[in-house]
Design a protein around this motif. Structure first.
Motif, mmCIF file in Angstrom:
data_model
loop_
_atom_site.group_PDB
_atom_site.id
_atom_site.type_symbol
_atom_site.label_atom_id
_atom_site.label_comp_id
_atom_site.label_asym_id
_atom_site.label_seq_id
_atom_site.Cartn_x
_atom_site.Cartn_y
_atom_site.Cartn_z
ATOM 1 N N ALA A 32 16.759 -31.057 -19.186
ATOM 2 C CA ALA A 32 15.833 -31.102 -18.053
ATOM 3 C C ALA A 32 15.361 -32.537 -17.912
ATOM 4 O O ALA A 32 15.078 -33.221 -18.906
ATOM 5 C CB ALA A 32 14.653 -30.171 -18.294
ATOM 6 N N SER A 34 12.869 -35.382 -15.590
ATOM 7 C CA SER A 34 11.788 -35.582 -14.626
ATOM 8 C C SER A 34 12.225 -36.686 -13.692
ATOM 9 O O SER A 34 12.493 -37.808 -14.118
ATOM 10 C CB SER A 34 10.489 -35.962 -15.352
ATOM 11 O OG SER A 34 10.675 -37.147 -16.098
ATOM 12 N N LYS A 114 9.434 -34.454 -10.366
ATOM 13 C CA LYS A 114 9.810 -33.054 -10.416
ATOM 14 C C LYS A 114 10.709 -32.809 -11.624
ATOM 15 O O LYS A 114 11.552 -33.633 -11.962
ATOM 16 C CB LYS A 114 10.560 -32.661 -9.134
ATOM 17 C CG LYS A 114 9.684 -32.635 -7.881
ATOM 18 C CD LYS A 114 10.481 -32.130 -6.699
ATOM 19 C CE LYS A 114 9.605 -32.044 -5.450
ATOM 20 N NZ LYS A 114 10.368 -31.534 -4.274
ATOM 21 N N ILE A 115 10.535 -31.684 -12.257
ATOM 22 C CA ILE A 115 11.368 -31.297 -13.389
ATOM 23 C C ILE A 115 12.590 -30.572 -12.839
ATOM 24 O O ILE A 115 12.470 -29.567 -12.142
ATOM 25 C CB ILE A 115 10.596 -30.396 -14.373
ATOM 26 C CG1 ILE A 115 9.308 -31.090 -14.819
ATOM 27 C CG2 ILE A 115 11.474 -30.064 -15.567
ATOM 28 C CD1 ILE A 115 9.524 -32.427 -15.484
ATOM 29 N N TYR A 182 13.341 -35.039 -19.976
ATOM 30 C CA TYR A 182 12.179 -34.204 -20.248
ATOM 31 C C TYR A 182 12.421 -33.370 -21.505
ATOM 32 O O TYR A 182 11.577 -33.318 -22.389
ATOM 33 C CB TYR A 182 11.896 -33.287 -19.049
ATOM 34 C CG TYR A 182 10.685 -32.404 -19.214
ATOM 35 C CD1 TYR A 182 9.403 -32.943 -19.116
ATOM 36 C CD2 TYR A 182 10.823 -31.043 -19.481
ATOM 37 C CE1 TYR A 182 8.280 -32.129 -19.273
ATOM 38 C CE2 TYR A 182 9.718 -30.231 -19.643
ATOM 39 C CZ TYR A 182 8.445 -30.776 -19.534
ATOM 40 O OH TYR A 182 7.349 -29.984 -19.701
#
Length: 523
Positions: A32, A34, A114-115, A182
């Motif tokens: 993930a 960011s 945003k992730i 992330y």
């Protein structure tokens, strides 16, 4: 970045090309990230109004944009879900997170992270464990020299080193602007393969004469670990000597090389400068062209193919064959001159003993181009084509043949060396010969091939005599690379050697056999 002048100098002084095989592995990585993104126009304006006014109501948003109630509810839901606005009684205001985005911005334009999910296949070389982009992938190729890491721990813990390198080089791997890791979800090891890395070696005459290597590759050219691995690979190779250079000069009556011999030394620097750089010194015979460097280097390959093609374009022309001199006989006797037709589609490429010879795709390309020219003249005859012979005096035949199995179609091994293994010959019978002596510099594994391409009959005859005399001493010392062909490849070589055998007896292995002093040449 090198200058054009320096690039041209390197090309003229290039002496060899070797392709190294870098071990590599692919990894499937899921994580993930960011990512910083600009907001949609409506969202950004709604936030800027809230930032300027402090608070606002749904009715104000609806009136400002002219939205319907349904459209207003959709915008508000998005802003609330993303934690950009929050309710304060019956009014909306910026959240602490959204307010901080405005305050951190130098232009009062909020930027938010945003992730998002991100996954890709990433390739790392297993020496420096740096990302390799999208390289060429090869299974094991024996003709390439395999590199190894000095850190054996990297070979057994590839997944851990890949994860560490992914975190360190994420900005290079993921090209999305201002994206950050992330959380890493999974790293799965994939296939292992090799990445080919061509490396050119050239003479450096700026100081003490030496050989420098040049890697024209942005990914690997500046990596210290790769440079160390290449140094280690070269250090383990066998090295030759220069004891038979005088024999080479006398066998081919090479007056050009002879002028650079003084006492017990050959002046390679002056030879390279005067013959190949300034071209201040030239041969007296237009049929002879000096050559520096491996035959499969671009400039030499182009010259060789041009000479062969020109000869093949005149199949009906007669070539005067000069007889070789023997002791007590006149070498320039016109009465003994013979005439023969040029070669009809066959040639012999006799390799030197050097384990670094032809360890690159360029050698294969040259052999295929020569083969194509020869087959256009040789028709369907079994012996037509280019036969490549590698000497195996110090290694088992199968071990030596395995190295070049993927390089040459008509490959054989012979338990014979020419002049201590320092000589390389490419002979097109009755047409031309390329004779090269592999000169060795101290503390350098890579030799410097020096010699000539010649269509002079005396040079062609000398080369043929040299090979046939040595082979006659070991008639059973030939091994074919492909056993399924039976005795046919060996028989084809025998027939080719018969064409090269001179009609008169000559001493072709150099003056050392007659008790003359050898010349030990140093840089």
């Amino acid at each position: 970045m090198i200058t054009l002048e320096e690039q041209q100098l390197r090309e003229h002084l290039a002496v060899d090309e070797i392709t190294f095989a870098i071990p590599a592995q692919s990894f499937a990585i899921s994580c993930a990230i960011s990512a910083e993104e600009a907001l949609p126009v409506v969202t950004e304006f709604a936030l800027r109004i809230a930032y300027i006014c402090g608070t606002l109501s749904p009715a104000q948003i609806q009136d400002f944009f002219g939205f319907s109630k349904k459209e207003t509810d959709a915008v508000l839901k998005s802003l609330l879900d993303e934690r950009l606005l929050q309710w304060n009684d019956e009014h909306l205001e910026l959240t602490t997170y959204a307010l901080a985005r405005f305050q951190d911005s130098s232009d009062n334009l909020p930027r938010f992270f945003k992730i998002q999910d991100w996954s890709a296949e990433v390739v790392f070389d297993l020496i420096s464990f740096s990302p390799a982009g999208r390289p060429s992938r090869l299974k094991r190729v024996r003709s390439q020299i395999e590199l190894a890491t000095r850190n054996l721990d990297k070979q057994s813990r590839t997944r851990q080193y890949a994860e560490q390198s992914f975190q360190q080089n994420f900005r290079q791997i993921c090209t999305r602007e201002k994206a950050e890791i992330y959380k890493i979800s999974a790293i799965d090891a994939g296939e292992r393969f090799s990445i080919p890395l061509p490396c050119t070696f050239h003479l450096d005459l700026s100081g003490q004469t030496s050989i420098r290597r040049n890697i024209d590759d942005e990914s690997f050219g500046s990596r210290l670990e790769i440079a160390e691995a290449i140094t280690d690979a070269l250090a383990s190779q066998e090295r030759g000597d220069n004891e038979r250079l005088r024999d080479f000069i006398q066998t081919f009556d090479d007056t050009l090389l002879q002028r650079y011999v003084t006492g017990d030394a050959f002046d390679l620097r002056r030879y390279a400068q005067e013959v190949h750089l300034t071209r201040f010194v030239r041969t007296d015979d237009d049929r002879v062209t000096p050559v520096l460097g491996a035959l499969y280097l671009p400039r030499n390959a182009a010259l060789l193919l041009e000479r062969i093609q020109a000869a093949m374009a005149q199949p009906e022309a007669l070539v005067e064959t000069e007889p070789l001199a023997t002791e007590g006989a006149e070498s320039d006797s016109k009465d003994s001159a013979e005439t023969t037709h040029p070669a009809q589609g066959e040639a012999l490429w006799w390799a030197p003993q050097s384990p670094l010879w032809a360890r690159t795709r360029s050698a294969r390309d040259l052999a295929q181009k020569i083969e194509k020219l020869l087959l256009s003249q040789g028709g369907e005859r079994p012996s037509a084509g280019l036969q490549v012979v590698v000497p195996t005096a110090r290694r088992p035949p199968r071990e030596r043949l395995a190295i070049y199995q993927d390089q040459f179609n008509r490959l054989l091994a012979a338990d014979v060396v020419l002049m201590g293994g320092s000589v390389e010959l490419l002979i097109v019978p009755d047409t031309l010969v390329c004779a090269m002596f592999h000169f060795n510099l101290a503390h350098n594994a890579t030799a410097v091939p020096i010699g000539f391409i010649s269509s002079a009959p005396k040079h062609i005859a000398s080369a043929g005599a040299l090979v046939s005399a040595r082979m006659s001493a070991r008639p059973d010392g030939v091994t074919a690379a492909r056993e399924e062909g039976g005795a046919a490849p060996i028989e084809n070589l025998v027939q080719l050697l018969a064409r090269l055998t001179p009609s008169s007896e000559v001493d072709v292995d150099g003056p050392a056999k007659r008790g003359r002093a050898r010349l030990t040449l140093e840089r």
